[in-house]
Design a protein around this motif. Sequence first.
Motif, short mmCIF file in Angstrom:
data_model
loop_
_atom_site.label_atom_id
_atom_site.label_comp_id
_atom_site.label_asym_id
_atom_site.label_seq_id
_atom_site.Cartn_x
_atom_site.Cartn_y
_atom_site.Cartn_z
N UNK A 118 47.02 61.42 91.99
CA UNK A 118 47.81 62.08 92.62
C UNK A 118 49.50 61.90 92.28
N UNK A 119 49.78 60.96 91.47
CA UNK A 119 51.16 60.56 91.06
C UNK A 119 51.73 59.58 92.31
N UNK A 120 52.40 58.80 91.93
CA UNK A 120 53.49 57.98 92.64
C UNK A 120 54.48 58.94 93.15
N UNK A 121 55.08 58.56 94.14
CA UNK A 121 55.99 59.19 94.88
C UNK A 121 57.47 59.51 93.94
N UNK A 122 57.68 58.34 93.18
CA UNK A 122 58.88 58.62 92.17
C UNK A 122 58.62 59.59 91.14
N UNK A 316 69.91 56.09 87.08
CA UNK A 316 68.72 56.04 87.50
C UNK A 316 67.91 54.97 87.39
N UNK A 317 67.78 53.89 88.14
CA UNK A 317 66.97 52.76 88.05
C UNK A 317 65.39 52.96 88.24
N UNK A 318 64.77 53.74 87.21
CA UNK A 318 63.51 54.20 87.47
C UNK A 318 62.66 52.93 87.79
N UNK A 319 62.45 51.61 87.12
CA UNK A 319 61.70 50.81 87.23
C UNK A 319 62.01 50.22 88.57
N UNK A 320 63.24 49.97 88.99
CA UNK A 320 63.42 49.22 90.39
C UNK A 320 63.09 50.34 91.32
N UNK A 321 63.16 51.41 91.26
CA UNK A 321 62.79 52.37 92.33
C UNK A 321 61.25 52.47 92.57
N UNK A 322 60.60 52.35 91.29
CA UNK A 322 58.90 52.23 91.32
C UNK A 322 58.67 50.89 92.01
N UNK A 323 59.13 49.76 91.58
CA UNK A 323 58.72 48.57 92.10
C UNK A 323 58.86 48.55 93.68
#
Length: 448
Positions: A118-122, A316-323
């Motif tokens: 379903x995809x992660x929130x980010x 936009x720090x994509x990796x840190x948002x995901x983590x």
Amino acid sequence: MSPWLASLGLAAAAATTSACASQNAIVRQYQQMRPELLRGDFSGAAAELAASKGEAYKVRDRVPYLLNLGTLQHYAGEYEASMDSLIEAEEEMRALWTKSISGEVSRFVVNETSVAYAGADFERILVYLYTALNRVAQGRIQDALVEARRADEELQRMKIAYEGEEGLGTVYTQDAFMLWLVGLFYEIEGSYEDARLAYEASVQAYREVYGRFGTGAPSYLTEDLRRAAWLAGRELGPRPKGETDSAQAWGEGWAELILIHGNGEAPQKVEESLTVPTLDGYLVRVALPRFVIRAPRVRGLRVEASGLSARGFEAEPVSRIAEAQFEAQRPAIVARAVARAAIKYAATKTAERAVGGGRDASSERQVAGALVGLLANIAFAANESADLRAWTTLPSEFLVARLWLPPGRHELTIDFLGSGGSVARPGQRVEVELQSRERRILSVRSIR
């Protein structure tokens, strides 16, 4: 013995073996097309990805397939095809997010990978970044504004839904970068007061939300606020020391070049597992995903034209948002994994008792029951796996570089920088023709 008990272990083994094989095939497919990504051959990578549909990507992997394909099509300049892929992915993610009860049950009984991703929130939010950039490339700024605003609307829906679960998953409540884009699009279309309000919301989101991700507001946002206020007819105080006067450049008819740089590779999911023996000799295995951030070798961006230059800022720090988002939701993932292990253990014991009978059963029947229990337990333990599916073509971060230039033709040199400011990759040369007061947005990508 009931027919479903006899087939439970084999069915679960077949389902999870298929799911594990699919995950491995997706990983291999990405590695196979990675050389094209490193060369910047996004058309070739998109064609290779499309050819893997039905083999590496199964029906349950439709969302990551569409997200990856849409991203590659965007960077290949196939904007309408990218829109088709990403809109389809967005619709599928929204439908799956409110999945049925039967979908939840299958997660507990079999495996996270046995159901549609379903995809992660980010991921559900950043799909709107690419649909907005597609519309920008097509010259449809008003449509780009609609797409960018949908990101905040979706985050608000997610926040409300999570509040019903005692705040689970609410660490990512606003996307400051998308709010800045909303302000930029408003400004481009001449809605200056709306632009000012969006810039203010962006500054606040960087301060209150992105501090958790280690990212502050880019320095250009303060200038955006002042310029939008001036364009809206507000009185301005003295300009802060060191701040450039973009309002003056605008007044003199200069144009602005804005580079949105997708840098590096998205965080990689890996599996962590724990196998524990029970007192009665069975094995209980729990498998969980974990994000591993892949630090980009490219550390910055520089654009030069007509003797002027500008550097990129992290936006936009994509990796840190995901983590951070994953860690907020980790308790729920662990709870599902533990519940799944408990259900499988109970099913194993039930199958063993059904075949083996009680204490008064014959020794042959007891041996048969023990064998059924052993086989089911081995199948369940061996095939438990974490869900490693993801939007693998996302960058690790987005940087933004901005350069005001006089109207006319310019040759741009875009350099990707390594540590210490050295050039990590030879510069790209791009010719642009800028009109007076034009705001030109370019989307560029580096993989390393």
